[in-house]
Design an enzyme around this catalytic site. Structure first.
Site, mmCIF file in Angstrom:
data_model
loop_
_atom_site.group_PDB
_atom_site.id
_atom_site.type_symbol
_atom_site.label_atom_id
_atom_site.label_comp_id
_atom_site.label_asym_id
_atom_site.label_seq_id
_atom_site.Cartn_x
_atom_site.Cartn_y
_atom_site.Cartn_z
ATOM 1 N N TYR A 156 30.832 28.799 -25.638
ATOM 2 C CA TYR A 156 30.585 27.718 -26.589
ATOM 3 C C TYR A 156 31.819 27.465 -27.446
ATOM 4 O O TYR A 156 32.236 28.328 -28.228
ATOM 5 C CB TYR A 156 29.364 28.033 -27.478
ATOM 6 N N HIS A 182 26.043 34.874 -18.174
ATOM 7 C CA HIS A 182 25.654 33.488 -18.507
ATOM 8 C C HIS A 182 25.003 32.777 -17.309
ATOM 9 O O HIS A 182 24.055 32.050 -17.461
ATOM 10 C CB HIS A 182 26.892 32.727 -18.999
HETATM 11 N N1 LIG Z 1 21.950 30.223 -21.173
HETATM 12 C C1 LIG Z 1 22.262 28.954 -21.019
HETATM 13 O O1 LIG Z 1 22.790 28.544 -19.980
HETATM 14 C C2 LIG Z 1 21.956 27.994 -22.123
HETATM 15 C C3 LIG Z 1 21.974 26.615 -21.872
HETATM 16 C C4 LIG Z 1 21.659 25.764 -22.916
HETATM 17 C C5 LIG Z 1 21.349 26.276 -24.163
HETATM 18 N N2 LIG Z 1 21.376 27.623 -24.390
HETATM 19 C C6 LIG Z 1 21.087 28.189 -25.738
HETATM 20 O O2 LIG Z 1 19.868 27.639 -26.203
HETATM 21 C C7 LIG Z 1 20.089 26.987 -27.445
HETATM 22 C C8 LIG Z 1 19.138 25.822 -27.620
HETATM 23 O O3 LIG Z 1 19.282 24.861 -26.589
HETATM 24 P P1 LIG Z 1 20.053 23.466 -26.800
HETATM 25 O O4 LIG Z 1 21.068 23.581 -27.867
HETATM 26 O O5 LIG Z 1 20.511 23.078 -25.438
HETATM 27 O O6 LIG Z 1 18.935 22.420 -27.202
HETATM 28 P P2 LIG Z 1 17.562 22.397 -28.036
HETATM 29 O O7 LIG Z 1 17.415 23.563 -28.891
HETATM 30 O O8 LIG Z 1 16.486 22.038 -27.077
HETATM 31 O O9 LIG Z 1 17.791 21.088 -28.926
HETATM 32 C C9 LIG Z 1 18.779 20.995 -29.897
HETATM 33 C C10 LIG Z 1 18.686 19.602 -30.523
HETATM 34 O O10 LIG Z 1 17.421 19.479 -31.197
HETATM 35 C C11 LIG Z 1 17.649 19.048 -32.540
HETATM 36 N N3 LIG Z 1 16.644 19.702 -33.393
HETATM 37 C C12 LIG Z 1 16.500 21.024 -33.644
HETATM 38 N N4 LIG Z 1 15.458 21.254 -34.455
HETATM 39 C C13 LIG Z 1 14.939 20.041 -34.733
HETATM 40 C C14 LIG Z 1 13.847 19.621 -35.524
HETATM 41 N N5 LIG Z 1 13.115 20.495 -36.194
HETATM 42 N N6 LIG Z 1 13.572 18.293 -35.560
HETATM 43 C C15 LIG Z 1 14.322 17.405 -34.889
HETATM 44 N N7 LIG Z 1 15.369 17.752 -34.116
HETATM 45 C C16 LIG Z 1 15.677 19.063 -34.049
HETATM 46 C C17 LIG Z 1 19.041 19.495 -32.894
HETATM 47 O O11 LIG Z 1 19.612 18.640 -33.842
HETATM 48 P P3 LIG Z 1 20.071 19.189 -35.309
HETATM 49 O O12 LIG Z 1 21.159 20.189 -35.069
HETATM 50 O O13 LIG Z 1 20.515 17.950 -35.999
HETATM 51 O O14 LIG Z 1 18.851 19.789 -35.939
HETATM 52 C C18 LIG Z 1 19.761 19.345 -31.547
HETATM 53 O O15 LIG Z 1 20.214 18.017 -31.376
HETATM 54 C C19 LIG Z 1 21.573 26.607 -27.372
HETATM 55 O O16 LIG Z 1 22.109 26.233 -28.633
HETATM 56 C C20 LIG Z 1 22.144 27.845 -26.778
HETATM 57 O O17 LIG Z 1 22.255 28.865 -27.763
HETATM 58 C C21 LIG Z 1 21.648 28.483 -23.384
#
Ligand SMILES: NC(=O)c1ccc[n+]([C@@H]2O[C@H](COP(=O)([O-])OP(=O)(O)OC[C@H]3O[C@@H](n4cnc5c(N)ncnc54)[C@H](OP(=O)(O)O)[C@@H]3O)[C@@H](O)[C@H]2O)c1
Length: 277
Positions: A53, A111
């Protein structure tokens, strides 16, 4: 905070915070730091990051956010597949420890699977454990066949989690990977539980949220967390959204809500290849 047990018997909270995209804009750092600290305040202590990241920028931001509070967090980071050789994993881990400002990672994940044999990465994880640099190890984005291969390796049964995409619009793992892991006591860590925000205007989600007097994000998280042995790591850079995510733990979805959500987003009826975001 509801907790689940890792295979080692250690309890971790079912809700944490993701950090993908954090640390990349200096103007957002204060807010991102505050969001991570708010998550700790609320007991959402699983903090998920990765060397990938922002090329280490997210780990550096996490390190600053956890300064003086390291023991309150269950810190998760990940090694890139092309680093996941015996020596490369150890070097990658040293880099993560330095950026995170800590001497130990709670959970270190591969990962995704690359070309390095799983046995070699596992050997590296075990040597890092012996050195006290990681406490648990696990994997991410491994589908059923890869998990079975891992579980057949000596020591493979110690895998602490498979971190995979799981949300209302991506339910493929319910067919086989999810029952396969949880049936063996391996927790699944649901990433992108909010579909990166894309699902939050889903009409059924919006209607159910209105009926409960909560937000669509809270219904989406409550839906993921209805499963035993599943923990979710929504990413948010907003302390207010962290609070909102935390309140998802108070939402009780009714059988009618679940049936309506099933109609709108049916569970899988056949094997689908694991999706990766
Ligand atoms: N292992 C892997 O390959 C992999 C892949 C993808 C992700 N991940 C991990 O999983 C985490 C989460 O997944 P993600 O970042 O892909 O997406 P996510 O958590 O599904 O969504 C994040 C989005 O949702 C918004 N959000 C969060 N809480 C909210 C709320 N209460 N109301 C409205 N909007 C909200 C955030 O905006 P704001 O910031 O403005 O709140 C952001 O735009 C990642 O950050 C990472 O640590 C791992």
């Amino acid at each position: 905070m509801r907790e689940i047990l890792l295979p080692s018997g250690e309890a971790v909270p079912v809700l944490g915070i993701g950090t993908w995209g954090m640390g990349e804009d200096p103007g957002s750092a204060a807010r991102e730091t505050a969001a991570i600290q708010m998550a700790l305040d609320l007991g959402m202590s699983v903090v998920d990051t990765a060397e990938m990241y922002g090329n280490g920028a997210a780990e550096e931001l996490v390190g600053r956010a956890l300064a003086g509070r390291r023991n309150e967090a269950f810190l998760v980071t990940k090694v890139l597949p092309h680093h996941a050789t015996l020596r490369g994993t150890v070097a990658a881990c040293e880099g993560s420890l330095r950026r995170l400002g800590t001497d130990s990672i709670d959970l270190y994940l591969l990962h995704w699977r690359g070309t390095v044999p799983l046995a070699e990465t596992l050997e590296a994880f075990e040597s890092l454990q012996r050195a006290g640099k990681i406490r648990h190890w696990g994997v991410s984005n491994l589908d059923v066949a890869d998990m079975e291969e891992l579980l057949r390796l000596p020591g493979g049964q110690k895998v602490a989690t498979d971190q995979v995409v799981y949300n209302l619009t991506r339910r493929g793992i319910e067919f086989d990977l999810l029952p396969g892991c949880t049936g063996r006591g391996i927790p699944v860590m649901a990433y992108s539980p909010l579909e990166q925000g894309r699902m939050l205007d889903d009409p059924v989600l919006v209607r159910i949220a209105t009926e409960h007097g909560v937000s669509p994000a809270q219904i989406a998280l409550a839906w993921v967390l209805r499963q035993p042995l599943v923990l979710a790591i929504p990413k948010t850079s907003s302390p207010q959204h962290v609070r909102e995510c935390h309140h998802a733990l108070d939402v009780r979805l009714t059988p009618r809500d679940l049936a309506d959500l099933d109609r709108a987003h049916p569970p899988p009826t056949r094997k689908r290849a694991l999706e990766v975001i």
